[in-house]
Scaffold this motif. Structure first.
Motif, mmCIF file in Angstrom:
data_model
loop_
_atom_site.group_PDB
_atom_site.id
_atom_site.type_symbol
_atom_site.label_atom_id
_atom_site.label_comp_id
_atom_site.label_asym_id
_atom_site.label_seq_id
_atom_site.Cartn_x
_atom_site.Cartn_y
_atom_site.Cartn_z
ATOM 1 N N LYS A 1 0.844 -1.059 0.019
ATOM 2 C CA LYS A 1 0.107 -0.055 -0.173
ATOM 3 C C LYS A 1 0.918 1.208 -0.189
ATOM 4 O O LYS A 1 2.061 1.125 0.628
ATOM 5 C CB LYS A 1 -0.806 -0.187 1.280
ATOM 6 C CG LYS A 1 -2.104 -1.007 1.168
ATOM 7 C CD LYS A 1 -2.985 -0.811 2.345
ATOM 8 C CE LYS A 1 -4.246 -1.800 1.903
ATOM 9 N NZ LYS A 1 -4.774 -2.306 3.202
ATOM 10 N N CYS A 2 0.096 2.315 -0.623
ATOM 11 C CA CYS A 2 1.151 3.718 -0.598
ATOM 12 C C CYS A 2 1.246 3.945 0.739
ATOM 13 O O CYS A 2 0.204 4.044 1.557
ATOM 14 C CB CYS A 2 0.249 4.785 -1.588
ATOM 15 S SG CYS A 2 0.890 6.265 -1.363
ATOM 16 N N ARG A 3 2.286 4.639 1.026
ATOM 17 C CA ARG A 3 2.676 5.094 2.364
ATOM 18 C C ARG A 3 1.779 6.258 2.701
ATOM 19 O O ARG A 3 1.269 6.565 4.098
ATOM 20 C CB ARG A 3 4.308 5.544 2.441
ATOM 21 C CG ARG A 3 4.569 6.227 3.744
ATOM 22 C CD ARG A 3 6.030 6.060 3.938
ATOM 23 N NE ARG A 3 6.687 7.048 3.664
ATOM 24 C CZ ARG A 3 8.217 7.311 3.686
ATOM 25 N NH1 ARG A 3 8.828 6.432 4.257
ATOM 26 N NH2 ARG A 3 8.519 8.209 3.190
ATOM 27 N N VAL A 4 1.168 6.932 1.745
ATOM 28 C CA VAL A 4 0.743 8.233 1.976
ATOM 29 C C VAL A 4 -0.757 8.104 2.055
ATOM 30 O O VAL A 4 -1.463 8.408 2.928
ATOM 31 C CB VAL A 4 0.924 9.238 0.803
ATOM 32 C CG1 VAL A 4 0.460 10.671 1.056
ATOM 33 C CG2 VAL A 4 2.606 9.545 0.773
ATOM 34 N N CYS A 5 -1.336 7.603 0.898
ATOM 35 C CA CYS A 5 -2.891 7.476 1.085
ATOM 36 C C CYS A 5 -3.447 6.097 1.316
ATOM 37 O O CYS A 5 -4.627 5.874 1.230
ATOM 38 C CB CYS A 5 -3.479 7.878 -0.616
ATOM 39 S SG CYS A 5 -2.875 6.626 -2.011
ATOM 40 N N ARG A 6 -2.597 4.904 1.082
ATOM 41 C CA ARG A 6 -2.931 3.629 1.637
ATOM 42 C C ARG A 6 -3.615 2.926 0.438
ATOM 43 O O ARG A 6 -4.179 2.136 0.366
ATOM 44 C CB ARG A 6 -3.836 3.422 2.801
ATOM 45 C CG ARG A 6 -3.486 4.184 3.936
ATOM 46 C CD ARG A 6 -1.890 3.819 4.541
ATOM 47 N NE ARG A 6 -2.001 2.443 5.020
ATOM 48 C CZ ARG A 6 -0.589 1.890 4.878
ATOM 49 N NH1 ARG A 6 0.477 2.456 4.719
ATOM 50 N NH2 ARG A 6 -0.735 0.654 5.415
ATOM 51 N N PHE B 1 4.862 3.623 -2.890
ATOM 52 C CA PHE B 1 3.975 4.784 -3.232
ATOM 53 C C PHE B 1 3.065 4.320 -4.256
ATOM 54 O O PHE B 1 3.267 3.591 -5.278
ATOM 55 C CB PHE B 1 4.669 5.895 -3.684
ATOM 56 C CG PHE B 1 5.595 6.597 -2.842
ATOM 57 C CD1 PHE B 1 5.433 7.310 -1.769
ATOM 58 C CD2 PHE B 1 7.116 5.889 -2.560
ATOM 59 C CE1 PHE B 1 6.038 7.672 -0.814
ATOM 60 C CE2 PHE B 1 7.819 6.522 -1.606
ATOM 61 C CZ PHE B 1 7.217 7.453 -0.724
ATOM 62 N N CYS B 2 1.781 4.993 -4.178
ATOM 63 C CA CYS B 2 0.877 5.009 -5.825
ATOM 64 C C CYS B 2 1.603 5.872 -6.664
ATOM 65 O O CYS B 2 2.465 6.600 -6.279
ATOM 66 C CB CYS B 2 -0.414 5.423 -5.142
ATOM 67 S SG CYS B 2 -0.678 7.255 -4.756
ATOM 68 N N PRO B 3 1.030 5.785 -8.099
ATOM 69 C CA PRO B 3 1.687 6.724 -9.130
ATOM 70 C C PRO B 3 1.859 8.125 -8.619
ATOM 71 O O PRO B 3 2.659 8.842 -8.628
ATOM 72 C CB PRO B 3 0.874 6.365 -10.118
ATOM 73 C CG PRO B 3 0.310 5.254 -9.902
ATOM 74 C CD PRO B 3 -0.075 4.849 -8.535
ATOM 75 N N GLU B 4 0.614 8.590 -8.063
ATOM 76 C CA GLU B 4 0.690 10.018 -7.831
ATOM 77 C C GLU B 4 1.614 10.336 -6.598
ATOM 78 O O GLU B 4 2.308 11.424 -6.544
ATOM 79 C CB GLU B 4 -0.827 10.565 -7.167
ATOM 80 C CG GLU B 4 -1.001 11.966 -6.892
ATOM 81 C CD GLU B 4 -2.404 11.984 -6.155
ATOM 82 O OE1 GLU B 4 -3.048 11.320 -6.364
ATOM 83 O OE2 GLU B 4 -2.217 13.298 -5.452
ATOM 84 N N HIS B 5 1.720 9.800 -5.537
ATOM 85 C CA HIS B 5 2.635 9.961 -4.612
ATOM 86 C C HIS B 5 4.008 9.762 -4.607
ATOM 87 O O HIS B 5 4.826 10.211 -4.167
ATOM 88 C CB HIS B 5 2.026 9.491 -3.221
ATOM 89 C CG HIS B 5 0.562 10.057 -2.826
ATOM 90 N ND1 HIS B 5 -0.352 9.348 -2.764
ATOM 91 C CD2 HIS B 5 0.539 11.455 -2.348
ATOM 92 C CE1 HIS B 5 -1.432 10.478 -2.310
ATOM 93 N NE2 HIS B 5 -0.814 11.571 -2.184
ATOM 94 N N PHE B 6 4.149 8.698 -5.601
ATOM 95 C CA PHE B 6 5.560 8.357 -6.133
ATOM 96 C C PHE B 6 5.971 9.679 -7.037
ATOM 97 O O PHE B 6 7.171 10.150 -6.796
ATOM 98 C CB PHE B 6 5.939 7.231 -7.176
ATOM 99 C CG PHE B 6 7.164 6.980 -7.607
ATOM 100 C CD1 PHE B 6 8.109 6.691 -6.608
ATOM 101 C CD2 PHE B 6 7.305 7.286 -9.038
ATOM 102 C CE1 PHE B 6 9.569 6.883 -7.371
ATOM 103 C CE2 PHE B 6 8.742 7.382 -9.478
ATOM 104 C CZ PHE B 6 9.668 7.018 -8.599
HETATM 105 ZN ZN ZN Z 1 -0.744 7.557 -2.599
#
Ligand code: ZN
Ligand code: Q46
Ligand code: ZN
Length: 306
Positions: A2-7, A21-26
């Protein structure tokens, strides 16, 4: 994962940060890493006019994209080296042609300024010809030509700094190669910021040093940036490739090893080698800095004309 920021669903895991990270948060993470490198090493300001050497590969195009996103004013310069290969059915220098097309599409899609310098037209030889004539490893004549021509292009265009697309893997591999040989002069020259000098050297900066190779590739893929994925067909004999393989093995066993090696050196030891740099004079032929009377590029040019 899971993305560290948004899960949300993660697209990439970065072991040395112990994060995914998800694409946006990466993308946000990558941009932040560049911002941090620029700030930590006081590389450039928003008022500076920057010139970036673009190759059509992932690093330089990711660099151009990130710097533009951050609001810097960056023009690109592509060197047509005349390198062929098996990438296209067309006649001519396929590898260089394809690489140039990626740079041209990137620049025209975003309304950015790109200068093309053709080594053959301007200096009368290609990299394969120079390698054959001098019997040197292609990357050696290529590296010296690129350093010279990019510096000259930045001086001619009156830019404030030349941006290099070297990533964490590139810099760690170069340092490793030089440490294994104890090339202290080269070690002394390795820094994310190389200041301008009065005798014809433009300021050089490397804002990508906090991002690893797979991260710049991921940045391009996740942001729809098309780049040259094939390796240069003349890479054989490049010692940096071996160093990268060794460092990757080390990184596999000890995540963060590359970062610690490079940044540990910059924080703890770089100043011990800074005095090792050779005294530079001015090339009697072109005016660029050199350690002898005539610089290595002018000597190459003279030899290719003979
Ligand atoms: Zn994210
Ligand atoms: S272009 Fe030139 Fe690279 Fe090809 S010949 Fe070597 S240095 S591998 S980045
Ligand atoms: Zn010269």
């Amino acid at each position: 994962m899971k993305c560290r920021v948004c899960r949300g669903k993660a697209a990439i895991k970065i072991r040395r940060h112990n994060a995914a990270f998800c694409p946006e948060h990466f993308t946000a993470h990558a941009v932040r890493q560049v911002e941090k490198a620029i700030k930590d090493f006081d590389m450039v300001t928003f008022e500076d006019r920057l010139l970036l050497g673009v190759s059509g590969g992932k690093d330089s195009l990711a660099m151009w994209d990130i710097l533009t996103r951050l609001g810097y004013s960056v023009d690109g310069v592509y060197l047509e080296l005349g390198i062929g290969g098996e990438l296209s059915e067309e006649e001519g220098h396929a590898y260089s042609d394809v690489s140039r097309q990626y740079c041209e599409s990137f620049a025209s899609d975003r309304g950015l300024k790109l200068e093309i310098i053709d080594l053959s037209t301007r200096y009368g030889f290609t990299i394969p010809e120079a390698a054959t004539e001098t019997r040197r490893v292609p990357c050696s004549v290529c590296g010296l030509s690129k350093r010279y021509i990019l510096n000259q292009a930045a001086l001619d265009g009156e830019y404030d700094a030349l941006v290099m697309g070297h990533n964490l893997d590139d810099e760690a591999a170069t340092l490793m190669g030089n440490v294994l040989q104890w090339n202290t002069e080269y070690i002394g020259r390795q820094h994310p910021v190389l200041p301008a000098s009065g005798n014809g050297l433009i300021r050089k900066v490397k804002p990508l040093i906090r991002l690893a190779e797979r991260e710049t590739a991921a940045y391009c893929i996740l942001n729809g940036i098309d780049y040259e994925v094939e390796e240069c067909p003349m890479v054989e004999g490049n010692t940096g490739i071996k160093m990268k393989e060794w460092l990757n093995e080390l990184e596999e066993r000890a995540p963060g090893a590359k970062h610690r090696f490079l940044f540990g050196y910059l924080e703890n030891a770089a100043d011990r080698f800074s005095s090792e740099q050779p005294h530079l004079t001015t090339c009697q032929s072109c005016g660029q800095p050199t350690i002898g009377e005539t610089c290595a590029f002018c000597r190459l040019e003279i030899r290719m004309k003979a």
